[in-house]
Design a protein around this motif. Sequence first.
Motif, PDB file in Angstrom:
ATOM      1  N   MET A 196      -2.579  -7.740   6.025  1.00 35.20           N
ATOM      2  CA  MET A 196      -2.957  -6.450   5.437  1.00 35.20           C
ATOM      3  C   MET A 196      -3.168  -6.606   3.940  1.00 35.20           C
ATOM      4  SD  MET A 196      -0.465  -3.858   7.470  1.00 35.20           S
ATOM      5  CE  MET A 196      -1.302  -2.425   6.855  1.00 35.20           C
ATOM      6  N   THR A 197      -4.223  -5.958   3.445  1.00 33.32           N
ATOM      7  CA  THR A 197      -4.487  -5.986   2.009  1.00 33.32           C
ATOM      8  C   THR A 197      -3.925  -4.711   1.390  1.00 33.32           C
ATOM      9  OG1 THR A 197      -6.627  -4.936   2.324  1.00 33.32           O
ATOM     10  CG2 THR A 197      -6.579  -7.342   2.291  1.00 33.32           C
ATOM     11  N   THR A 198      -3.394  -4.848   0.202  1.00 31.50           N
ATOM     12  CA  THR A 198      -2.854  -3.692  -0.498  1.00 31.50           C
ATOM     13  C   THR A 198      -3.801  -3.324  -1.625  1.00 31.50           C
ATOM     14  OG1 THR A 198      -1.549  -5.104  -1.945  1.00 31.50           O
ATOM     15  CG2 THR A 198      -0.476  -4.293   0.047  1.00 31.50           C
TER      16      THR A 198
END
Length: 134
Positions: free
Chosen positions: A33-35
């Motif tokens: 997951m990218t933040t």
Amino acid sequence: MRPRRLKNEINVVPYIDVMLVLLVIFMVTAPMMTTGTIDVPSVGKAAQTPGEPLRVDVATDGKLTLVLPGRTEGRRVNLGNLGEAVVTAQKTPEQAVLVAGDKKVNYQAVMDVMAALQKAQVKRIGLLVEQSGR
């Protein structure tokens, strides 16, 4: 024949199996997951406006004053002709216009001024603030 007794126990083994499968799925997908980051400007770090901006002062009673760059006194304008007064006073279309509202002025009055400037297609509109700590 003997009647069967009812069991009042819950079999939790299937729940544990489902929980472990979900745990493995989350452990595998979490690193993928990218933040996102949001850079919120603060008043202390606000960029200085390039050049001399025009200033629209909104008084407590709602009266508007257009102050030209380098001057301390301005001329009275009303909300109806504010847009054309600012457009004619601007040297370039990119010249900034700052809206300075008194602390006690109604918020709607400041929003009306900004809406009038947007309607006149002023490209750079900002709010004049006092920097704390100076």
